[in-house]
Scaffold this active site. Structure first.
Site, PDB file in Angstrom:
ATOM      1  N   CYS B 163       0.812  -1.218   0.000  1.00 35.13           N
ATOM      2  CA  CYS B 163       0.000   0.000   0.000  1.00 35.13           C
ATOM      3  C   CYS B 163       0.843   1.264   0.000  1.00 35.13           C
ATOM      4  O   CYS B 163       0.304   2.374   0.034  1.00 35.13           O
ATOM      5  CB  CYS B 163      -0.952  -0.030   1.176  1.00 35.13           C
ATOM      6  SG  CYS B 163      -1.965  -1.526   1.121  1.00 35.13           S
ATOM      7  N   HIS B 303      -2.332   8.517   5.825  1.00 41.68           N
ATOM      8  CA  HIS B 303      -2.561   7.152   5.355  1.00 41.68           C
ATOM      9  C   HIS B 303      -3.954   6.724   5.838  1.00 41.68           C
ATOM     10  O   HIS B 303      -4.700   6.111   5.093  1.00 41.68           O
ATOM     11  CB  HIS B 303      -1.464   6.234   5.897  1.00 41.68           C
ATOM     12  CG  HIS B 303      -1.521   4.842   5.374  1.00 41.68           C
ATOM     13  ND1 HIS B 303      -1.479   4.550   4.043  1.00 41.68           N
ATOM     14  CD2 HIS B 303      -1.634   3.651   6.024  1.00 41.68           C
ATOM     15  CE1 HIS B 303      -1.566   3.229   3.873  1.00 41.68           C
ATOM     16  NE2 HIS B 303      -1.651   2.668   5.060  1.00 41.68           N
ATOM     17  N   GLU B 314      -0.347   6.316  13.410  1.00 38.36           N
ATOM     18  CA  GLU B 314      -0.027   7.450  12.533  1.00 38.36           C
ATOM     19  C   GLU B 314      -0.121   8.772  13.296  1.00 38.36           C
ATOM     20  O   GLU B 314       0.680   9.688  13.075  1.00 38.36           O
ATOM     21  CB  GLU B 314      -0.971   7.460  11.322  1.00 38.36           C
ATOM     22  CG  GLU B 314      -0.582   8.535  10.309  1.00 38.36           C
ATOM     23  CD  GLU B 314      -1.367   8.440   9.008  1.00 38.36           C
ATOM     24  OE1 GLU B 314      -2.340   7.655   8.941  1.00 38.36           O
ATOM     25  OE2 GLU B 314      -0.999   9.159   8.057  1.00 38.36           O
ATOM     26  N   LYS B 335      -9.216   8.072   2.505  1.00 45.96           N
ATOM     27  CA  LYS B 335      -9.810   6.727   2.560  1.00 45.96           C
ATOM     28  C   LYS B 335     -11.159   6.718   3.278  1.00 45.96           C
ATOM     29  O   LYS B 335     -11.910   5.756   3.165  1.00 45.96           O
ATOM     30  CB  LYS B 335      -8.833   5.749   3.225  1.00 45.96           C
ATOM     31  CG  LYS B 335      -7.562   5.511   2.398  1.00 45.96           C
ATOM     32  CD  LYS B 335      -6.610   4.546   3.071  1.00 45.96           C
ATOM     33  CE  LYS B 335      -5.322   4.377   2.277  1.00 45.96           C
ATOM     34  NZ  LYS B 335      -4.385   5.541   2.419  1.00 45.96           N
ATOM     35  N   HIS B 340      -9.756   2.028   0.658  1.00 46.82           N
ATOM     36  CA  HIS B 340      -8.306   1.854   0.550  1.00 46.82           C
ATOM     37  C   HIS B 340      -7.963   1.151  -0.760  1.00 46.82           C
ATOM     38  O   HIS B 340      -8.113  -0.062  -0.896  1.00 46.82           O
ATOM     39  CB  HIS B 340      -7.812   1.033   1.743  1.00 46.82           C
ATOM     40  CG  HIS B 340      -6.312   0.991   1.870  1.00 46.82           C
ATOM     41  ND1 HIS B 340      -5.464   1.531   0.932  1.00 46.82           N
ATOM     42  CD2 HIS B 340      -5.516   0.464   2.840  1.00 46.82           C
ATOM     43  CE1 HIS B 340      -4.206   1.338   1.309  1.00 46.82           C
ATOM     44  NE2 HIS B 340      -4.215   0.700   2.465  1.00 46.82           N
TER      45      HIS B 340
END
Lengths: 83, 412
Positions: B163, B303, B314, B335, B340
């Site tokens: 990813c 992310h 994160e 997302k 995703h």
């Protein structure tokens, strides 16, 4: 093995070739040249042979591809696949 | 001195729209693109939702090549690349193809082609194998097709880092331009879920949300009730260019790709380091590469996957990298609306962030109703917001411990 019916070649072969090379069956004739007129490369020819076998049940030996220039050549060397 | 590299073209095919403009409008409106996905139910998955690209007809992209000879991932990549290139070079003039590169990132690429090829292979052996299986499944297919389509004669290749793939692709393209190897590059990511194999594997890992009755509320990064990510597909590409090259041909400059940071956690193959050290090092490296300070960062495209482990990790990493500045940074999770899209996600995030810098507006993180413990930043939950963005970061992390951060700056 028996020879392939000429009508099958005329109709179905043209339909398959037309689909693969993005044209219409009416634009094809027995004299149509695969490489020069349709731009076929060696990968296209192998794929065509597979499509003929899958969809028509006819076999064109990959080893004889070198001698194939036109649609008529395919019809000439095609044979029914043994069931 | 390092050459300045700018973004002059954008392309995207996402669940929210089959071009950049539609996707961007959808994101600013704060709408989810997640829907029920019967294909996953048929495959017996616990998660039966996803964000798939809809009404995508590859024949309409105007490619010279036969798109039927490509897998869906490559088709999506090529469509995004063509949009980006037409955006950057509307006249098709002024670029030397031998000085142009293509770098594409993906997690699975067209591995789904194997799904279609295996049954006839098991039945008939070699006679059942389509010769074009090779050129459809090869990991480099997206890069090769873009190179062939556009006549790009510089380096072209695909990178695989799950990813983080699209992020690595952009970072490597930046390096190619800075090194002097090329003047221009198309870089980004692509992923497809037309085949349920990869989604089923993530489902087996218990990584996917099972909020099947409320698809639009399923992807909820940083929310207390998040229960996994929503599988998605798409592609996004940017045209990168040395700034003097762009100016010489009077190209429109969206923003500057100011730097990149690439690190690895070197710990676990799936679980992120809870301390967020690897992610923080990537962000710090991107800022260092750009020659900018954490205090200048106004926006982060997170992310933000909506998984239990990623979101607090994160957030911790953002605190580590941005220090006292972290609380005043607008953090958006794309997302939350697009799901995703794996290797494509970093490139989608980059396209969106370039637009945020260009227009001075950031999209919201939707479905954030009750921020979880350890998720204490400003995630823009209320809706799109006008923000002056001189500098932004795009984060991307992948299974395997790969971390990438990209620094996008206003071109001044």
């Amino acid at each position: 093995m028996i020879a392939v019916n000429a009508d099958v070649i005329d109709r179905q072969l043209r339909a398959i070739v037309a689909y693969q090379f993005r044209t219409v069956p009416d634009a094809l004739s027995p004299e149509t040249r695969l490489r020069e007129d349709l731009g076929a490369d060696s990968l296209d020819l192998v794929e065509l042979v597979q499509a003929l076998e899958d969809e028509l049940g006819i076999s064109v030996g990959e080893e004889s591809l070198a001698d194939v220039r036109t649609l008529a050549d395919i019809a000439r060397i095609a044979t029914w696949v043994e069931p | 001195m390092t050459a300045a590299v700018v973004v002059t073209g954008l392309g995207a095919v996402t669940a929210a729209g089959n071009d950049v403009a539609t996707t961007w409008a959808h994101l600013l409106a704060g709408r989810s693109a997640v829907r029920s996905l019967p294909r996953l139910a048929e495959a017996g998955c616990r998660s039966r939702i996803g964000a798939e690209v809809r009404d995508f007809d590859p024949e309409t992209m105007g490619a010279r090549q036969d798109v039927r000879q490509m897998g869906r991932c490559t088709q999506l990549a090529l469509a995004a690349a063509l949009e980006a290139w037409r955006d950057a070079v509307p006249t098709g003039m002024g670029v030397d193809g031998t000085r142009a590169a293509v770098v594409v990132g993906t997690a699975f690429g067209d591995a789904a082609e194997t799904c279609a090829q295996v049954p006839p292979f098991l039945e008939r052996g070699r006679r059942g194998v389509r010769p074009r299986y090779v050129t459809r499944v090869m990991a480099n297919a997206p890069a090769a097709r873009i190179s062939i389509e556009l006549g790009f004669g510089g380096p072209s290749f695909t990178v695989g880092s799950a990813c983080a793939g699209g992020g690595h692709a952009v970072a490597l393209a930046l390096g190619l331009i800075r090194s002097g190897a090329v003047d221009v590059a198309i870089a980004g990511g692509a992923e497809e879920i037309g085949c349920a194999l990869a989604p089923a594997a993530f489902d087996a890992l218990h990584a996917l949300s099972t909020r099947n009755d409320e698809p639009e509320r399923a992807s909820r990064p940083f929310d207390r009730t998040r229960d996994g990510f929503v599988i998605a597909e798409g592609a996004a590409m940017v045209v990168l260019e040395r700034r003097d090259h762009a100016r010489r041909r009077s190209a429109r400059i969206y923003a500057r790709l100011a730097g990149s940071g690439m690190t690895s956690e070197a710990q676990h193959v799936v679980a992120p380091d809870p301390a967020g050290a690897g992610a923080a090092r990537a962000m710090a490296a991107a800022l260092g590469d750009a020659g900018r300070d954490a205090g200048e960062v106004a926006h982060v495209n997170a992310h933000g996957t909506s998984t239990t482990l990623n979101d607090p990790m994160e957030t911790r990493a953002l605190h580590l990298a941005l220090g006292p500045h972290a609380p005043r940074v607008a953090v958006s999770a794309t997302k939350s609306m697009l799901g995703h899209a794996l290797g494509a996600a970093p490139a989608i995030g980059l396209v969106v962030t370039v637009l945020a810098v260009h227009h001075g507006i950031v999209h919201p993180t939707i479905n954030l109703e009750d921020p979880d413990d350890g998720c204490d930043l400003d995630y823009v939950p209320e809706g799109a917001r006008r923000v002056d963005v001189p500098l932004a970061l795009v984060n991307a992390f992948g299974f395997g411990g790969h971390c990438v951060s990209l620094a996008v700056a206003r071109d001044e």
